[in-house]
Design a protein around this motif. Sequence first.
Motif, PDB file in Angstrom:
ATOM      1  N   HIS A  69      61.341  13.929 103.516  1.00  0.00           N
ATOM      2  CA  HIS A  69      61.200  14.340 102.239  1.00  0.00           C
ATOM      3  C   HIS A  69      60.505  12.917 101.619  1.00  0.00           C
ATOM      4  O   HIS A  69      60.944  11.813 101.477  1.00  0.00           O
ATOM      5  CB  HIS A  69      62.458  14.769 101.636  1.00  0.00           C
ATOM      6  N   THR A  70      59.298  13.433 100.693  1.00  0.00           N
ATOM      7  CA  THR A  70      58.668  12.491 100.083  1.00  0.00           C
ATOM      8  C   THR A  70      58.846  12.969  98.533  1.00  0.00           C
ATOM      9  O   THR A  70      58.610  13.903  97.884  1.00  0.00           O
ATOM     10  CB  THR A  70      57.276  12.536 100.459  1.00  0.00           C
ATOM     11  N   ALA A  71      59.362  11.914  97.722  1.00  0.00           N
ATOM     12  CA  ALA A  71      59.784  12.345  96.430  1.00  0.00           C
ATOM     13  C   ALA A  71      58.335  12.195  95.503  1.00  0.00           C
ATOM     14  O   ALA A  71      57.491  11.420  95.716  1.00  0.00           O
ATOM     15  CB  ALA A  71      60.502  11.215  95.771  1.00  0.00           C
ATOM     16  N   ILE A  72      58.322  13.238  94.744  1.00  0.00           N
ATOM     17  CA  ILE A  72      57.164  13.551  93.927  1.00  0.00           C
ATOM     18  C   ILE A  72      57.678  13.524  92.269  1.00  0.00           C
ATOM     19  O   ILE A  72      58.715  13.904  92.083  1.00  0.00           O
ATOM     20  CB  ILE A  72      56.531  14.865  94.262  1.00  0.00           C
ATOM     21  N   ILE A  73      56.740  13.406  91.595  1.00  0.00           N
ATOM     22  CA  ILE A  73      56.740  13.800  90.064  1.00  0.00           C
ATOM     23  C   ILE A  73      56.792  15.545  89.784  1.00  0.00           C
ATOM     24  O   ILE A  73      56.452  16.400  90.829  1.00  0.00           O
ATOM     25  CB  ILE A  73      55.579  13.341  89.213  1.00  0.00           C
ATOM     26  N   SER A  74      57.387  15.804  88.692  1.00  0.00           N
ATOM     27  CA  SER A  74      57.761  17.141  88.661  1.00  0.00           C
ATOM     28  C   SER A  74      56.168  17.942  88.472  1.00  0.00           C
ATOM     29  O   SER A  74      55.414  17.705  87.692  1.00  0.00           O
ATOM     30  CB  SER A  74      58.387  17.511  87.468  1.00  0.00           C
ATOM     31  N   PRO A  75      56.029  19.059  89.436  1.00  0.00           N
ATOM     32  CA  PRO A  75      54.974  19.727  89.132  1.00  0.00           C
ATOM     33  C   PRO A  75      54.601  20.769  88.189  1.00  0.00           C
ATOM     34  O   PRO A  75      55.912  21.077  87.631  1.00  0.00           O
ATOM     35  CB  PRO A  75      54.852  20.382  90.729  1.00  0.00           C
ATOM     36  N   SER A  76      53.559  21.177  87.668  1.00  0.00           N
ATOM     37  CA  SER A  76      53.508  21.929  86.686  1.00  0.00           C
ATOM     38  C   SER A  76      53.933  23.367  86.724  1.00  0.00           C
ATOM     39  O   SER A  76      53.948  24.014  85.936  1.00  0.00           O
ATOM     40  CB  SER A  76      51.964  22.004  86.182  1.00  0.00           C
ATOM     41  N   ASN A  77      53.803  23.685  88.145  1.00  0.00           N
ATOM     42  CA  ASN A  77      54.209  25.102  88.380  1.00  0.00           C
ATOM     43  C   ASN A  77      55.274  25.151  89.481  1.00  0.00           C
ATOM     44  O   ASN A  77      55.346  24.373  90.349  1.00  0.00           O
ATOM     45  CB  ASN A  77      53.030  26.119  89.080  1.00  0.00           C
ATOM     46  N   ASN A  78      56.399  26.153  89.337  1.00  0.00           N
ATOM     47  CA  ASN A  78      57.116  26.270  90.626  1.00  0.00           C
ATOM     48  C   ASN A  78      57.821  24.895  90.907  1.00  0.00           C
ATOM     49  O   ASN A  78      58.267  24.908  91.997  1.00  0.00           O
ATOM     50  CB  ASN A  78      56.429  26.961  91.756  1.00  0.00           C
ATOM     51  N   ALA A  79      58.317  24.117  90.061  1.00  0.00           N
ATOM     52  CA  ALA A  79      59.219  23.077  90.278  1.00  0.00           C
ATOM     53  C   ALA A  79      60.385  23.174  90.898  1.00  0.00           C
ATOM     54  O   ALA A  79      60.843  22.378  91.683  1.00  0.00           O
ATOM     55  CB  ALA A  79      59.354  22.332  89.078  1.00  0.00           C
ATOM     56  N   SER A  80      61.210  24.090  90.521  1.00  0.00           N
ATOM     57  CA  SER A  80      62.266  24.652  91.451  1.00  0.00           C
ATOM     58  C   SER A  80      62.435  24.765  92.734  1.00  0.00           C
ATOM     59  O   SER A  80      63.035  24.338  93.481  1.00  0.00           O
ATOM     60  CB  SER A  80      62.972  25.772  90.702  1.00  0.00           C
ATOM     61  N   ASP A  81      60.863  25.093  93.235  1.00  0.00           N
ATOM     62  CA  ASP A  81      60.822  25.036  94.753  1.00  0.00           C
ATOM     63  C   ASP A  81      60.933  23.644  95.437  1.00  0.00           C
ATOM     64  O   ASP A  81      61.204  23.799  96.656  1.00  0.00           O
ATOM     65  CB  ASP A  81      59.639  25.909  95.325  1.00  0.00           C
TER      66      ASP A  81
END
Length: 383
Positions: A161-173
């Motif tokens: 798992h690579t941590a990312i910033i919150s995406p603009s779409n479908n963040a809950s996925d």
Amino acid sequence: MLLIMIAGGLRSNVRIRTRPWTTTQRTDWWERVVMTEFQPSDWLDKFRMSRETFFYLCDKLRPRLARQDTSFRLALPVEKRVAVALWRLASNIEYRTISTLFGVGKSTVCRCVRDMCHAIVALLSSIYLRPPNEQEMEDSAQLFLSHWGFPHCVGAIATLHTAIISPSNNASDYANPAGWLSVMSQVAVSGRGHFWDVCASFPGGTDPADILQNSSLWATAAEGGLSPASPLVFMGKSLRYVLLGESCYPLQSWLLKAYPEEKGRRSSRAALSNAQQLFNRQLDRALRVSEEALLRLRARWQCLSKRNDCGLDVVPTMILACCILHNMCESHGDAFKAEWQGEVAEAESPQPRHKPLLSTGMDQSNSEEVRRLFCDYFEQQSN
């Protein structure tokens, strides 16, 4: 005539740039310090590889990274483009900081990272990230037996798992079982600790079993592609090589996982026979090959251990590139510093643990029989 003279005068005043285009103050730090004064330990600390491996990498990537000079600017040398990108992968520091350090624009740093990662995947995958051939499978099986005590095995499957910033779409996925946002990758690791199959780009909330079942690794293994044409004999039976996996994967004749331990007992171990307990212990021990490989990967390339602020269109390629670079450095015998692991422990959240997958329709009918063969083997070894 006057117009011609004026035009000629204008042309005579045009100045041609004689240095690479940059929006920051020019610096000769790269040319004066890195290229002439860096010691072997400096190359390892800053670029995570030896000087020799660095220039080998530059030569391999030159066909994709070399740029032509123009009348307006000189192209950045391939070596400097690679150095900028490696600095980012190794440290995960801000683009702005690297921009100032190398005397190039922030947008140039972004392009260097993106272009190098794409070039690595395009040019080096066939060398450093590919399924093992028959001899390599035999070598891997020998290493699993001699180093980890597990016979007839050529690889281990795990998740990253690579941590990312919150995406603009479908963040809950992208919320993984530990609750933070990530991109998940499936990796297969050899007995030498090299990655030979990587599936990146899945949202952190994806079921690992779904990734496996839809991967080329599943198709290859199910069709017998991970064994010699004539399967070897194990415990008196003709048996293909096996892979080892975490409890979140389905049990297959070619993919072994630990026996589930029943809940609600005072001692969960009591629910298993002695042979099953031995099997679980040996499998847990052998799975350390993937745990250690992933730890070394994240320690060497800390863009994978800290929150990655690149776009989701770049992160999967970056993950693949880092796995290829890991294999390249390991193959070249480049030193690995133990303190890098300490840096990872301080910087990242623990990798999520996935829920065990109970028996499903994906399990093969003869998989339990195969697992019992290994139980019998370990019981014989213990007597």
